[in-house]
Enzyme design. Structure first.
Site, PDB file in Angstrom:
ATOM      1  CG  HIS A  37      28.090 -32.648  26.601  1.00 37.59           C
ATOM      2  ND1 HIS A  37      27.884 -31.943  25.434  1.00 37.59           N
ATOM      3  CD2 HIS A  37      27.724 -31.817  27.601  1.00 37.59           C
ATOM      4  CE1 HIS A  37      27.403 -30.748  25.717  1.00 37.59           C
ATOM      5  NE2 HIS A  37      27.299 -30.633  27.023  1.00 37.59           N
ATOM      6  CB  SER A 190      25.941 -26.672  23.344  1.00 41.04           C
ATOM      7  OG  SER A 190      26.232 -27.822  24.105  1.00 41.04           O
ATOM      8  NE  ARG A 191      25.456 -20.136  25.609  1.00 43.81           N
ATOM      9  CZ  ARG A 191      25.361 -20.566  26.862  1.00 43.81           C
ATOM     10  NH1 ARG A 191      26.361 -21.224  27.419  1.00 43.81           N
ATOM     11  NH2 ARG A 191      24.262 -20.353  27.561  1.00 43.81           N
TER      12      ARG A 191
HETATM   13  P1  AMP Z   1      26.751 -27.939  29.369  1.00 48.33           P
HETATM   14  O1  AMP Z   1      25.864 -28.910  28.675  1.00 48.33           O
HETATM   15  O2  AMP Z   1      27.387 -26.937  28.449  1.00 48.33           O
HETATM   16  O3  AMP Z   1      26.140 -27.342  30.593  1.00 48.33           O
HETATM   17  O4  AMP Z   1      27.987 -28.802  29.885  1.00 48.33           O
HETATM   18  C1  AMP Z   1      27.802 -29.951  30.677  1.00 48.33           C
HETATM   19  C2  AMP Z   1      29.126 -30.371  31.245  1.00 48.33           C
HETATM   20  O5  AMP Z   1      30.054 -30.614  30.190  1.00 48.33           O
HETATM   21  C3  AMP Z   1      29.760 -29.291  32.146  1.00 48.33           C
HETATM   22  O6  AMP Z   1      30.355 -29.899  33.277  1.00 48.33           O
HETATM   23  C4  AMP Z   1      30.793 -28.685  31.250  1.00 48.33           C
HETATM   24  O7  AMP Z   1      31.892 -28.148  31.952  1.00 48.33           O
HETATM   25  C5  AMP Z   1      31.226 -29.884  30.426  1.00 48.33           C
HETATM   26  N1  AMP Z   1      31.839 -29.452  29.173  1.00 48.33           N
HETATM   27  C6  AMP Z   1      31.331 -28.567  28.272  1.00 48.33           C
HETATM   28  N2  AMP Z   1      32.209 -28.376  27.259  1.00 48.33           N
HETATM   29  C7  AMP Z   1      33.292 -29.143  27.521  1.00 48.33           C
HETATM   30  C8  AMP Z   1      34.540 -29.387  26.857  1.00 48.33           C
HETATM   31  N3  AMP Z   1      34.846 -28.793  25.719  1.00 48.33           N
HETATM   32  N4  AMP Z   1      35.405 -30.255  27.432  1.00 48.33           N
HETATM   33  C9  AMP Z   1      35.093 -30.856  28.611  1.00 48.33           C
HETATM   34  N5  AMP Z   1      33.949 -30.677  29.280  1.00 48.33           N
HETATM   35  C10 AMP Z   1      33.053 -29.835  28.750  1.00 48.33           C
END
Ligand code: AMP
Length: 289
Positions: A37, A190-191
């Site tokens: 993030h 996050s998981r």
């Molecule tokens: P989420 O909070 O999991 O919905 O993720 C929010 C954003 O962060 C989404 O665009 C995801 O693709 C991105 N994201 C999540 N994990 C990663 C990671 N390890 N590297 C880069 N971007 C990420």
């Protein structure tokens, strides 16, 4: 950094920068921030005058029996981390504000894009992406960003959102930034918070599997079935039974049997303990050389 909860506050906060023609960047998230993030926030900070981060655990993209209630949350820590990255506005809407009574509209990418990897109705299926595209359309309309930032980690999500943006003429540029990983290769998520020590160690096999596919391609293998098998072997060794391992054309996720100079995405989804983890590698023609 200012924290806003309602769309009215958000609109008021953005009125002046918009009038002044400032470049507005949006980073949509579900919170519980990690370096993935933060890398999107940094990207936005570099490109834009105003950085907006939305934090909303979107109920409509969780399937029945999925981890909505257990999804990790920590607003205080997230606010601190976002402020440290120089975020201007952290927008944390509540579900009632997003989906008031009577809410009845959805946005859906109806070609095979949304179904191709998640198509098994026993798992998540296209309803997951309908939830994603509907909420992202709402975020775009509320923030009206010039650029929105997404992670390559969710590769299918990025392709689906690019399709929606183009099809519905959203005047938004989509930036897709690289996956941020732990030292042993595990993609940040996050998981990952659900994993105990043993599961955490096993989960590293997912990125090893993707690297095995990538290595096979670099060694000259062009049959994507063989690449997928190389990945499956690595998962098997770690006792991980994947939901899918697929090789797809990166651009439109169409099936692809042979590497033919176009970028190919090898994507994995697998459950390790309670966590459903996804990851992918982009095999580009020049990396095969
Ligand atoms: P989420 O909070 O999991 O919905 O993720 C929010 C954003 O962060 C989404 O665009 C995801 O693709 C991105 N994201 C999540 N994990 C990663 C990671 N390890 N590297 C880069 N971007 C990420």
């Amino acid at each position: 950094m200012r924290i806003v909860r309602t769309r009215t506050e958000l609109r008021e906060a953005l009125a002046e920068p918009r009038r002044e023609g400032k470049r507005i960047g949006l980073v949509p998230t579900m919170g519980y921030f990690h370096e993935g993030h933060l890398s999107l926030m940094r990207g936005a900070r570099e490109d834009c005058d105003v950085v907006v981060v939305s934090l909303f655990v979107n109920p409509t993209q969780f399937g029945p029996g999925e981890d909505l209630d257990a999804y990790p949350r920590d607003e205080d820590r997230d606010s601190e981390l976002a402020a440290l990255e120089g975020v201007d506005l952290l927008w944390m809407p509540d579900p009632e504000g997003m989906y008031p009574e009577g809410f009845a509209t959805s946005v859906e990418v109806t070609n095979s894009l949304a179904g191709v990897l998640e198509g098994d109705p026993g798992h998540r299926g296209p309803s997951h992406f309908r939830g994603v595209t509907t909420v992202v359309a709402k975020l775009f309309n509320s923030v009206q960003p010039d650029i929105a930032y997404f992670g390559r980690k969710d590769a299918q999500q990025a392709v689906v959102i690019e399709r929606m943006t183009q099809d519905l003429d959203f005047p938004v540029e989509i930036a897709v930034l690289p996956t941020v990983r732990e030292e042993d290769g595990l993609a940040l998520s996050s998981r990952n918070a659900y994993l105990d020590g043993e599961q955490r160690e096993r989960a590293a096999a997912i990125s090893r599997a993707l690297r095995a596919a990538e290595r096979a391609a670099k060694a000259g293998e062009t049959d994507t079935g063989v690449l997928v098998e190389a990945a499956r072997d690595e998962l098997r060794r770690a006792g991980i039974e994947p939901e899918y391992v697929e090789a797809r054309a990166a651009e439109d996720l169409s099936p692809i049997a042979e590497l033919n100079g176009r970028p190919v995405l090898v994507a994995v989804a697998a459950r390790v303990g309670k966590a459903r983890l996804i990851d992918n590698v982009l095999i580009t023609p020049n990396r095969e050389a």
